[in-house]
Motif scaffolding. Structure first.
Motif, short mmCIF file in Angstrom:
data_model
loop_
_atom_site.label_atom_id
_atom_site.label_comp_id
_atom_site.label_asym_id
_atom_site.label_seq_id
_atom_site.Cartn_x
_atom_site.Cartn_y
_atom_site.Cartn_z
N ASP A 89 0.92 -1.55 0.30
CA ASP A 89 -0.01 -0.34 -0.20
C ASP A 89 0.82 1.44 -0.10
O ASP A 89 -0.06 2.42 0.43
CB ASP A 89 -1.00 0.00 1.16
CG ASP A 89 -0.52 -0.30 2.69
OD1 ASP A 89 1.01 -0.07 2.43
OD2 ASP A 89 -1.65 -0.54 3.65
N GLN A 104 1.17 8.54 -2.52
CA GLN A 104 0.64 7.64 -1.21
C GLN A 104 0.07 9.22 -0.31
O GLN A 104 0.42 10.19 -0.21
CB GLN A 104 1.78 7.35 -0.76
CG GLN A 104 2.15 6.57 -1.49
CD GLN A 104 3.52 5.63 -1.24
OE1 GLN A 104 3.64 5.99 0.04
NE2 GLN A 104 4.20 5.67 -2.16
N ILE A 116 -4.86 4.11 8.10
CA ILE A 116 -5.04 4.88 6.71
C ILE A 116 -6.78 5.21 7.37
O ILE A 116 -7.21 6.33 6.78
CB ILE A 116 -5.10 3.86 5.51
CG1 ILE A 116 -5.76 6.00 4.50
CG2 ILE A 116 -5.57 3.26 5.45
CD1 ILE A 116 -4.54 6.74 4.46
N ASP A 117 -7.39 4.06 7.93
CA ASP A 117 -8.64 4.34 7.50
C ASP A 117 -8.98 5.12 8.44
O ASP A 117 -10.74 5.12 9.63
CB ASP A 117 -9.47 2.87 7.68
CG ASP A 117 -9.10 2.01 9.06
OD1 ASP A 117 -7.79 1.71 9.28
OD2 ASP A 117 -9.83 1.29 10.07
N TYR A 155 -8.60 9.23 -0.33
CA TYR A 155 -7.92 8.63 -0.53
C TYR A 155 -8.80 6.83 -0.15
O TYR A 155 -9.94 6.89 0.59
CB TYR A 155 -7.06 8.16 0.43
CG TYR A 155 -7.21 8.72 2.05
CD1 TYR A 155 -7.88 7.90 3.16
CD2 TYR A 155 -7.32 10.04 2.18
CE1 TYR A 155 -8.34 7.68 3.64
CE2 TYR A 155 -7.70 10.55 3.15
CZ TYR A 155 -9.07 9.89 4.19
OH TYR A 155 -8.28 10.13 5.71
N LYS A 159 -10.39 3.37 2.27
CA LYS A 159 -10.34 3.04 3.60
C LYS A 159 -10.57 1.72 3.38
O LYS A 159 -10.95 0.80 3.72
CB LYS A 159 -11.26 3.57 4.32
CG LYS A 159 -11.41 4.97 4.02
CD LYS A 159 -13.17 5.65 5.38
CE LYS A 159 -12.96 4.97 6.50
NZ LYS A 159 -13.93 5.64 7.69
N GLY A 164 -1.64 4.63 1.93
CA GLY A 164 -3.09 4.82 1.30
C GLY A 164 -2.47 5.06 -0.39
O GLY A 164 -1.98 6.72 -0.72
N ALA A 214 -3.03 7.90 -2.56
CA ALA A 214 -4.24 8.86 -2.83
C ALA A 214 -4.37 9.71 -3.57
O ALA A 214 -3.93 9.15 -5.15
CB ALA A 214 -2.99 10.01 -1.49
#
Length: 327
Positions: A117, A122, A136-137, A274, A276, A283, A285
């Motif tokens: 990821d 990013q 990230i989430d 981005y 989730k 992420g 992005a």
């Protein structure tokens, strides 16, 4: 209701009330009716004001210029060798073992075998280096739109490929443009991304970055939201000291940003998007700069077809050699 009809209605009401057989109650009812109709007619003539945020969109965002600061993700883009390469393939129907195709199934889809990821443009959450901070989430929705600052160091990078942003560079920018806004996003322009998507970029040990002192100044003295840079790492020190300090202390950062030469140094906003992924430590992005209407780069709302979108001259098709769909 026009003034003529209001006068006409009042005259009828007066005659009605002068009749002896009418009770006072009905007179009051008619009087209330007269004023109610007059009130409704006056208000109906007034156009409804748009809600404040819709007014801002119509007055500012609709006429702004939009610039994409994001690289396209493909299997061959630069990535750290420790992650390895990624692969794309047509999505397969598990019942038949055959790929979905337009002619037979009415649609197609893609299977992504992504090695990490930490790929392309990013948004690094701090959990990438410290599990005690958000993944990230878990980043707040307030990241969505912020003031955007562009600090250029490309001229110094042209003389020294390993040049890193300093506190003095930031102070020089502020002498020219004023204090960096609290809560803003600060992107460092180095023009490193102009060689993208050459995979060799990921192997370079000397590349432009941001000094630890500059990162501390931006976060501790100016209280920015996060900074961003064009290379895939924050700095070229052996221990990645700048990246380590950021992520281990709860700060996010952007990496692999692009097209900073097409954004004004001050006066723009940035839209941040981005996916989730649950517990994601990186992420993919999408950064969009929202620039003033008179800016020389970017596109306006409505400048190109949006709904429906423009039909392409050539259809997408799977290129086996490239491992992606192309036109």
């Amino acid at each position: 209701m026009s003034q003529f009809y209001q006068i006409h209605l009042k005259q009828k009401l007066d005659r009605f009330l002068r009749q002896p057989f009418q009770k006072p109650f009905w007179g009051i009812v008619c009087l209330i009716l007269l004023f109610s109709i007059s009130f409704v007619s006056v208000n109906a003539a007034q156009p409804l004001r748009q809600p404040p945020l819709w007014q801002i969109y119509q007055q500012s965002f609709k006429n702004a210029k939009y610039v994409d600061l994001t690289h396209t993700i493909a299997p061959t883009i630069p990535v750290w060798s420790g992650f390895g390469s990624s692969k794309f393939a047509p999505a397969i129907n598990p019942k038949t073992g055959e790929p979905y195709i337009y002619q037979k199934d009415g649609f197609e889809a893609t299977h992504y075998d992504l090695s990490t990821d930490q790929l392309g443009t990013q948004l690094d959450p701090p959990a990438h280096w410290n599990p005690d901070y958000p993944a990230i989430d878990e980043l707040p929705a307030t990241f969505a739109v912020r003031p955007l600052v562009i600090i250029p160091i490309q001229d110094k990078v042209a003389l020294d490929p390993n040049y890193h942003l300093s506190v003095k560079d930031i102070q020089d920018w502020e002498r020219k443009h004023g204090r960096i806004p609290q809560g803003s996003v600060v992107f460092v322009r180095s023009d490193w991304s102009k060689a993208w998507p050459n995979p060799e970029l990921a192997t370079r040990t000397k590349f432009p970055g941001v000094k630890l002192e500059a990162l501390k100044f931006l976060h501790l003295e100016r209280q920015i939201l996060f900074h961003g840079h064009e290379p895939l790492d924050t700095d070229s020190t052996p221990t990645l000291e700048g990246e380590a300090w950021l992520l281990q202390n709860g700060y996010a950062q952007a990496e692999g940003v692009a097209n900073l030469d097409q954004v004004p140094e001050t006066g723009a906003l940035i839209s941040i998007g981005y996916p989730k992924f649950k517990g994601g430590l990186g992420g993919y992005a999408r950064y969009i700069a929202i620039c003033p209407p008179n800016w020389k780069y970017g596109v306006r709302v409505g400048q190109i077809p949006e709904s429906p979108l423009l039909k392409a001259d050539k259809p997408l098709h799977w290129d086996t050699k490239l491992g992606v769909r192309v036109r």
